[in-house]
Every structure is written in C-alpha cells, then in structure tokens.
Design a protein around this motif. Structure first.
Motif, PDB file in Angstrom:
ATOM      1  N   GLY A  96     -14.020   2.343   7.834  1.00 54.65           N
ATOM      2  CA  GLY A  96     -13.665   1.994   6.405  1.00 54.65           C
ATOM      3  C   GLY A  96     -12.145   1.617   5.810  1.00 54.65           C
ATOM      4  O   GLY A  96     -11.912   1.192   4.934  1.00 54.65           O
ATOM      5  N   ARG A  97     -11.456   2.365   6.721  1.00 51.48           N
ATOM      6  CA  ARG A  97      -9.926   2.512   6.326  1.00 51.48           C
ATOM      7  C   ARG A  97      -9.203   1.466   6.925  1.00 51.48           C
ATOM      8  O   ARG A  97      -9.541   0.665   7.751  1.00 51.48           O
ATOM      9  N   LEU A  98      -7.987   1.142   6.296  1.00 57.26           N
ATOM     10  CA  LEU A  98      -7.414  -0.077   6.570  1.00 57.26           C
ATOM     11  C   LEU A  98      -6.070   0.127   7.271  1.00 57.26           C
ATOM     12  O   LEU A  98      -5.287   1.300   6.987  1.00 57.26           O
ATOM     13  N   CYS A  99      -5.847  -0.472   8.142  1.00 65.56           N
ATOM     14  CA  CYS A  99      -4.441  -0.504   9.161  1.00 65.56           C
ATOM     15  C   CYS A  99      -3.766  -1.508   9.179  1.00 65.56           C
ATOM     16  O   CYS A  99      -4.200  -2.770   9.484  1.00 65.56           O
ATOM     17  N   PHE A 100      -2.343  -1.332   8.841  1.00 70.36           N
ATOM     18  CA  PHE A 100      -1.450  -2.656   8.923  1.00 70.36           C
ATOM     19  C   PHE A 100      -0.697  -2.846  10.283  1.00 70.36           C
ATOM     20  O   PHE A 100      -0.589  -1.708  11.012  1.00 70.36           O
ATOM     21  N   TYR A 101      -0.517  -4.058  10.736  1.00 72.91           N
ATOM     22  CA  TYR A 101       0.056  -4.268  11.914  1.00 72.91           C
ATOM     23  C   TYR A 101       1.481  -3.807  11.848  1.00 72.91           C
ATOM     24  O   TYR A 101       2.329  -4.490  11.437  1.00 72.91           O
ATOM     25  N   ASN A 102       1.884  -2.660  12.335  1.00 75.04           N
ATOM     26  CA  ASN A 102       3.134  -2.299  12.175  1.00 75.04           C
ATOM     27  C   ASN A 102       4.355  -2.988  12.327  1.00 75.04           C
ATOM     28  O   ASN A 102       5.432  -3.166  11.756  1.00 75.04           O
ATOM     29  N   ALA A 115       0.733  -1.245   0.012  1.00 79.98           N
ATOM     30  CA  ALA A 115       0.068  -0.126   0.013  1.00 79.98           C
ATOM     31  C   ALA A 115       0.827   1.245   0.056  1.00 79.98           C
ATOM     32  O   ALA A 115       2.072   1.245   0.444  1.00 79.98           O
ATOM     33  N   LYS A 116       0.406   2.403  -0.681  1.00 81.41           N
ATOM     34  CA  LYS A 116       0.963   3.814  -0.403  1.00 81.41           C
ATOM     35  C   LYS A 116      -0.120   4.784  -0.615  1.00 81.41           C
ATOM     36  O   LYS A 116      -0.875   4.804  -1.404  1.00 81.41           O
ATOM     37  N   SER A 117       0.066   5.704   0.488  1.00 75.49           N
ATOM     38  CA  SER A 117      -1.061   6.688   0.663  1.00 75.49           C
ATOM     39  C   SER A 117      -0.458   7.939   1.224  1.00 75.49           C
ATOM     40  O   SER A 117       0.361   7.808   2.029  1.00 75.49           O
ATOM     41  N   SER A 118      -1.146   8.903   0.592  1.00 74.76           N
ATOM     42  CA  SER A 118      -0.761  10.295   1.025  1.00 74.76           C
ATOM     43  C   SER A 118      -2.065  10.812   1.760  1.00 74.76           C
ATOM     44  O   SER A 118      -2.341  12.227   1.886  1.00 74.76           O
ATOM     45  N   GLN A 119      -3.192  10.028   1.782  1.00 70.93           N
ATOM     46  CA  GLN A 119      -4.347  10.661   2.339  1.00 70.93           C
ATOM     47  C   GLN A 119      -4.821   9.675   3.375  1.00 70.93           C
ATOM     48  O   GLN A 119      -5.608   8.590   3.124  1.00 70.93           O
ATOM     49  N   ASN A 120      -4.316   9.908   4.724  1.00 68.19           N
ATOM     50  CA  ASN A 120      -4.521   8.991   5.712  1.00 68.19           C
ATOM     51  C   ASN A 120      -5.328   9.521   7.001  1.00 68.19           C
ATOM     52  O   ASN A 120      -5.481  10.886   7.171  1.00 68.19           O
ATOM     53  N   VAL A 121      -5.333   8.745   8.075  1.00 65.36           N
ATOM     54  CA  VAL A 121      -5.801   9.083   9.233  1.00 65.36           C
ATOM     55  C   VAL A 121      -4.872   8.566   9.926  1.00 65.36           C
ATOM     56  O   VAL A 121      -4.736   7.106  10.199  1.00 65.36           O
ATOM     57  N   PHE A 122      -4.050   9.213  11.104  1.00 60.84           N
ATOM     58  CA  PHE A 122      -3.333   8.609  12.302  1.00 60.84           C
ATOM     59  C   PHE A 122      -4.062   8.553  13.477  1.00 60.84           C
ATOM     60  O   PHE A 122      -4.565   9.668  13.774  1.00 60.84           O
ATOM     61  N   LEU A 123      -3.909   7.400  13.843  1.00 64.34           N
ATOM     62  CA  LEU A 123      -4.680   7.004  15.407  1.00 64.34           C
ATOM     63  C   LEU A 123      -3.483   7.226  16.390  1.00 64.34           C
ATOM     64  O   LEU A 123      -2.798   6.479  16.292  1.00 64.34           O
ATOM     65  N   PHE A 124      -3.845   7.980  17.441  1.00 63.82           N
ATOM     66  CA  PHE A 124      -2.845   8.104  18.343  1.00 63.82           C
ATOM     67  C   PHE A 124      -3.759   7.476  19.778  1.00 63.82           C
ATOM     68  O   PHE A 124      -4.605   8.122  20.113  1.00 63.82           O
ATOM     69  N   THR A 182      -9.101   2.621   1.459  1.00 67.65           N
ATOM     70  CA  THR A 182      -9.029   1.296   0.625  1.00 67.65           C
ATOM     71  C   THR A 182      -8.439   1.502  -0.850  1.00 67.65           C
ATOM     72  O   THR A 182      -7.628   0.298  -1.448  1.00 67.65           O
ATOM     73  N   THR A 183      -8.635   2.542  -1.519  1.00 72.22           N
ATOM     74  CA  THR A 183      -8.150   2.605  -2.848  1.00 72.22           C
ATOM     75  C   THR A 183      -6.474   2.749  -3.049  1.00 72.22           C
ATOM     76  O   THR A 183      -5.856   2.548  -4.178  1.00 72.22           O
ATOM     77  N   SER A 184      -5.636   2.599  -1.767  1.00 68.71           N
ATOM     78  CA  SER A 184      -4.351   2.694  -1.524  1.00 68.71           C
ATOM     79  C   SER A 184      -3.691   1.402  -1.688  1.00 68.71           C
ATOM     80  O   SER A 184      -2.343   1.208  -1.766  1.00 68.71           O
ATOM     81  N   MET A 185      -4.489   0.192  -1.688  1.00 72.23           N
ATOM     82  CA  MET A 185      -4.111  -0.951  -1.324  1.00 72.23           C
ATOM     83  C   MET A 185      -3.639  -1.723  -2.758  1.00 72.23           C
ATOM     84  O   MET A 185      -4.428  -1.422  -3.708  1.00 72.23           O
ATOM     85  N   ASN A 186      -2.737  -2.551  -2.818  1.00 65.94           N
ATOM     86  CA  ASN A 186      -2.543  -3.725  -3.705  1.00 65.94           C
ATOM     87  C   ASN A 186      -3.294  -4.717  -3.344  1.00 65.94           C
ATOM     88  O   ASN A 186      -2.781  -5.628  -2.793  1.00 65.94           O
TER      89      ASN A 186
END
Length: 247
Positions: free
Chosen positions: A227-233, A152-161, A173-177
């Motif tokens: 609806g956004r996807l998050c990877f386990y860092n 995935a590669k994206s510059s339209q994100n939401v950071f969750l702290f 979702t559109t940033s996913m391969n």
C-alpha cells in the motif's frame, strides 16, 4: 523471430554470461497441460543482470516440442510448443552449443504459467538466487520534489534495498500531495515484489507518466511495502534528511 535468431547466434558464438544448475522443481503450463516438469533446469544468464530458466529437451512431454527452423550449422534451432489447443513459437533450442547443449529457452510470457516448486513465477524472469530484497522501516525524512514543487514528505517510511540496485523509498499514502497525482492504467510484475500499479505526476503543466508505483498485495518477502507509494528516483528530486540525492 529475428530476435530469437540473433540471440541464438550470440549465445552460440559468444556464450552466455553464466550457467548454473538448480535443484528447484520447475514446471511450465500451456493450454491447461504441463508441457515440462523437471528438477534439472538451468539458470542461464544471457547477460549480467538476471537469469532465465532453460529446460532440458528430455523434460518435455512427448510430442509437445517441435522444430520449425534451424541455423546453418545446426547448433541451435527455432521451435514451437503446442498443448491443449494452444501454440507458441517463442522457443529457442540448442543442440551442440557447449554449456547450452540440449537446452530449450521459452519466453516466459509465452506460457500460461511457470511454477518454481509450488510458487507461480511473477514477472519476465525467475528470481536471481544471488539477489536479496530487504525492507527496513526508517524515520529518516524523505522529501520528493519536481521543479521545486513538493509532492510528498514523510518520516515514516520503508526503505527497500535490492542487490545491485539503488535504494527505493516507500512512503505512506498520507504523506502525498494528491492534487499532483493521477491514476495510471499501467501494471507490471516483479519476481521479488509482485504486481505493481502506477500513478502519473502532473506539475506546472508537465506530466511524468508512471513515476509512482505501489503494491496492493506484495509477496511475503516485500510485505512491509504493501500500500505504500514509491517514486522513481531517477525522474524526480529526492531529498534524504535534507540532502539531495543524485539521479
């Protein structure tokens, strides 16, 4: 029941990490009946990470709480709850145990539902009153790789702290391969975010299970990640503005 015996022994000999009162109304549902309803519950941190609700013995409806086994010193005992034709024995009660005196611990999943005021508790423990979740839109570029393959590669994100935890990056979702993702049947519940669904990742013949999650209907405080996807860092390579993040 060995785990409850061990927990009872630990808490009566070493004590809990912390105990605090709360003015919140807390109710427990079993077999279609509220077995307790109290504004005198305690937050008990059995460890440093998050609290449980412990309920005063006096808050239980008459006849629903019963002792089934006790420790030699009678400082704690194993119990059961029964109501509406349902029974659970995932109950640990304390008698003369310092800050836990006359309190009862019930495994969260053992009840049909827990309610804090009129909100149903999600997950395996209540929200920590000292913990905060903050969702912030960010245009910083996030790139996700496994073994050099870009997932995935994206510059339209939401950071969750989230207090005491590392940042999580929620991507569109559109940033996913999508060729590398397969749907998982796993679900989990978070008190702060809601119910999560998962995807597995398959790269070069290697499968990483449940490494991507998303919330269809998150709680109000986490609405921006819907609806956004998050990877386990910790299980993938994460690049923030081209700089690789430590796992």
């Amino acid at each position: 029941m060995a785990d409850l015996e061990a927990l009872g022994k630990k808490l009566t000999t070493e004590g809990p990490h912390k105990v605090e009162g709360t003015p919140r109304r807390v109710r427990g549902l079993l077999g279609g009946k509220y077995v307790f309803d109290t504004t005198s519950a305690k937050y008990v941190w059995e460890h440093a990470y998050y609290p449980y609700f412990y309920i005063p013995k006096t808050a239980f409806e008459k006849g629903v709480l019963e002792e089934v086994g006790s420790s030699a010193k009678k400082s704690y005992w194993l119990g059961k709850l029964s109501a509406g034709g349902k029974i659970t024995d995932r109950v640990l009660a304390f008698d003369h145990a310092g800050p836990l005196e006359d309190l009862v611990r019930i495994e969260v999943s053992a009840l049909d539902g827990w309610f804090v005021e009129d909100e149903k508790l999600l997950g395996t423990h209540p929200k920590d009153p000292y913990k905060r979740v903050e969702c912030i839109p960010s245009s910083r570029e996030i790139r996700i790789e496994v073994d050099g393959t870009v997932l995935a590669k994206s510059s339209q994100n939401v950071f969750l702290f989230e207090t005491m935890l590392r940042p999580r990056y929620y991507l569109a979702t559109t940033s996913m391969n999508w060729e590398f993702l397969t749907e998982s049947e796993t679900t989990s519940y978070c008190p702060y975010k809601g119910m999560a669904n998962y995807y597995n990742v398959n790269v070069k013949g290697k499968e990483i299970k449940d490494v991507v999650w998303y919330y269809r209907y998150p709680t109000a405080e986490s609405a921006l990640v819907a609806g956004r996807l998050c990877f386990y860092n910790e299980k993938v390579d994460v690049f923030v503005d081209g700089v690789k993040e430590e796992k």
